[in-house]
Each structure stands twice: as structure tokens, then as C-alpha cells.
Design an enzyme around this catalytic site. Sequence first.
Site, PDB file in Angstrom:
ATOM      1  CB  CYS A 382      -0.987  -0.045   1.158  1.00 19.10           C
ATOM      2  SG  CYS A 382      -2.427   0.984   0.832  1.00 19.10           S
ATOM      3  CG  HIS A 508      -3.510  -3.551   3.084  1.00 15.78           C
ATOM      4  ND1 HIS A 508      -2.549  -3.093   3.949  1.00 15.78           N
ATOM      5  CD2 HIS A 508      -4.119  -2.457   2.568  1.00 15.78           C
ATOM      6  CE1 HIS A 508      -2.580  -1.773   3.962  1.00 15.78           C
ATOM      7  NE2 HIS A 508      -3.527  -1.360   3.138  1.00 15.78           N
ATOM      8  CD  GLU A 510      -1.378  -6.254   5.193  1.00 13.36           C
ATOM      9  OE1 GLU A 510      -1.041  -6.481   4.006  1.00 13.36           O
ATOM     10  OE2 GLU A 510      -1.594  -5.092   5.623  1.00 13.36           O
TER      11      GLU A 510
END
Length: 532
Positions: A382, A508, A510
Site C-alpha cells: 500500500c 494488503h 497480509e
Amino acid sequence: MAKYVFVTGGVVSGLGKGITASSLALLLKSRGYKVFMQKFDPYFNVDPGTMNPIQHGEVYVTYDGCETDLDLGHYERFIDEELNYTSNITSGKIFSSVIEKERRGEYLGSTVQMIPHITNEIKNKVFEAGHSSGADIVITEIGGTVGDIESQPYIETLRQIQYELGRENTFFVHCTLIPLLFGSDELKTKPTQNSVKDLRNMGITPDALVCRVPYPTEDKLKNKLSLFCSVPKENIIDSVDVGNIYDIPINYYNQHIDEIILKQFGLPIRKADLAYWRDLINTVDNLKDEVKIALVGKYVELHDAYLSVHEALVHAGYVYNKKVIVDWVDSEELEKDIDLKERFKDIDGILVPGGFGNRGIEGKIKAINYARVNNIPFLGICLGMQLAVIEFARNVCKLEDANSTEFDPTCKNPIIDLMADQKSIINKGGTLRLGNYACELKKGTLAYKDYKQDTILERHRHRYEFNNDYKELLEKKGMVFSGKNVQADLVEIIELPGHKHFIASQFHPEFKSRPTKAHPLFMSFIKASIGK
Ligand code: GLN
């Protein structure tokens, strides 16, 4: 109709209620039940999106774009189910909805009060989670600690739900602390007695206690707790401090908490399938060698601010049997006159995660420059992608004043700029580009090699984007735009083919990593870092 498990906390915060709720959900799922999870946060922000991560930890984002508490990340990682907008409710959401209804005249003639208007609103959210998910069992965690003024309407609502649905449809788990007094070597039950007393004053007797303890408790202590708290002895569970959090569900399983819940619900106790989880524990307990990743951010003093990134790195390490060690690098520290070679001398890879605002930006750009020039594996997320583009524009394309309009609204080369549909937005809360968007991958790129798919879906949380006016120039200088959202013509992934491993995404990744399913971008980053 769904059955409801409620998880409350007492004595102190930070007991691991979220992990307890997740572990219960995992055990019930392993016995073939469809579970759904939900958290109530008693603060007045509508969501944590407007809070400083140093106070609250990271903002976790669900696929449907809800900005949530970080516990939702634990839930998804443990049960590997996608949660949604019904999964995180705050007092900000409850009260604004009630006030909006009052203005619309939905309570015309009535005095709007805590009971029944606020409690009904909370109750509807609990039941909505049950109906909309189609789950057999919903696990709802109440944030905060019993006795807090802010959590009282929630506890009162749970009391009403228990009264309406009966004990065969509701189960209350209260998480508490049994402290060990230094010097006297004695485990103390009084704080738990008092916390259960608080709960009973509000009309709820817990069905089970989960007691955080330094070592397993003896019968004598459980008998005492049982007597004072009116909880059957076998429903008092030890939650012993562990080195590996994945041990927790198995510790609970060994104390039969899931069977106790199912018995109360009158549901069949099917065989638990936990083999995959035991394999995970075995992997984690037997990691060989280390790989050291520098995580360069500005909220590094609170590691929870980057919780999902940390977990995703660690999960990727499991795939290669490596223990991932994170070196938390304060980006502002890098802005000083320091020797980067010395600072990064033991580092195998550099990661720049998401973030907002000006502070520490130039330090992150320095770290990215160091990774690019020295062929150190790099992953940007990001803001990390936006800064990687700025660094490349400044130092390779010689646009020395390239910047993001987030940091310099009047800059001459706004290589990162507000998305067109963001320009007229005034409200800060809930207005970022949030949740799942599709990204098409270019064949023959690192991204394609990682995902092995033409189109992927990933979660987003940003307001600014790469400015396509600069695409041709950057491409000419060697940057590859390997992922793109076609509908909005937005750059989603960039990479540098000449480099050992240099890739960054606007989304993102994650949030989609799971302990038993590492994320492709983290896997290839860790693999390259091991290879360094
Ligand atoms: N501040 C940047 C934006 O709003 C990046 C956001 C992030 O890293 N999550 O676009």
C-alpha cells in the site's frame, strides 16, 4: 436457529479473549459445525479506522470493506472463514443507528432509552449475525472488561438474550486472571471471584471460566472457584501461558470445553478433526534457522500496529521451516544521518507496510532505495508501493520532486494522487477504497509466477493511487506494472525485473494470510530473503 456463545473478560484487559474466542470457534468447526464470529467494541468511534494505530493496533479489513478491530484478524486466521460487516459492531454504530431511527420517527411517541432501544439494537446485531451467516453457532466477544461503564448495555443485552433463548441456546464463557503473588508463590482466586460477582450482579452466571494461569491449577483451587462462582468444577478451564499460541485450542480441547458447550446446546458431539492443526504446531515447534526481515514503519513501538503483516511473514516462514525474526525499524530513525549499511547489515529482506501521513516518509524512501540499489529482497504494501514508485521516479527517472499529494498537495510531479472519486469526499471515516477489488495479472511477471492465476481478489484500504500519466516513463525505465484493476484502470502491483526480488502491491495481502495457508506474495518474498 443458531446457538450463541458469548465471551466476556474480567479482572484485566489483554488476557487473550480474542484468542480464546477463536480457539473455541476452531474446536467447534473441527467437529463439523458451521461457526461465525462477531466482536462488540464498546467505544464511540463508528470503526477503528479513525484511531491512531499506536492506541488501538492495526485496522483489520474484511473482504466486504469493513474496517475492524484486530481481533477479527485472529478470528479469520484461526477459523479460516471470511467474516463481514456484521462481525464488528461498535457503540458508535449502535448509537448512531438509534439516533438516526429516532430522527426518522421510528420510535414516534416514545422516550428513547438505553433499555430497550439501545439493547434492542445490540440484540438485533447479534441475531443478524446468526441469520445472515447461516451458522450453527455464533461466537460473540464483548470487548473491554466486565465492570466498565461502557460495556454495561452489552452485558444487559446478553442477559436478555439468555432469558429469551434459554440456556440450551446460549453459553457464557468468562475469561479471567488467576495471578501468582510473587514471594508467596500462591495463586489467588479473589480477583476472579469479584469479577464473576460483577457479572452476576448484572444477571449473568457464567457457564464456564477460562482462567489465565502461569501453570495448571489444582483441584483445590477449582473447588474453591466453583463454590464461590457457581460454575461446575469441570467447566473451569486453565489457560496456561504458552510459547506457541497454536497450542491454545489443543489445551482447551484436552479440557473438553467444546464438548461442554455442545452438551449444553443438546448438539451431537462429533469427532474433532484437528490433525491439520497438530501438524501446524509441530511445524512451529521445529523451525530451523532464522530469516531476518526489517519492517520499516512509523508505529513500530506498538507491534500490534502491524499485526497481520507480522503474522503473514511468520506464516510464510513456516513453509520453508524458518523462523522469521522481525527487526522493527523506526522510519524516522533512518531520516537521521545514519549508516544504512551498518543498520541493515544482518537483514535478509526489507518490507515497507501501509501507513498514513507525512511523518517518517523520507526514512521509508531511504530504506526502499537501499533495497533497490543493493539488490535486497523488497516487499512494499500500500503506502510501501506508493513510496517505491516515488523512489524510482526520483532516483531512476530523475523527477526529483516526485511525490504524493498526500504529503505535498502542490507538488509538480504528483506521481501518487487522490483517486478521482475521492476528490469530492469530505468525511474521513469509512470513505477509503475498502475491501475486495479484482486485480488482473500480467503473464510472465513475478506476480503471475507467485499467484499462478489471471485474476485475483485482494483487500484494500487506501485513498491515493498511482497516477497513470507517469506510467509510460516508468515503464521505459524498467518498472513493470504487473497487476491492474481493469474496471477503474488502477495500478495494483509493480515490480522490477532486473532486481533479485522487488515487488509491491496497492492492496494488503497480509489480511488473507493464514497459518496453514501462507500468502503467495509473502512466500516468494521470504523465499528470496532466505536465498540472499
Ligand atoms: N496513505 C495512503 C493512501 O491513503 C496509503 C494507505 C495505506 O497504506 N493503507 O492511499
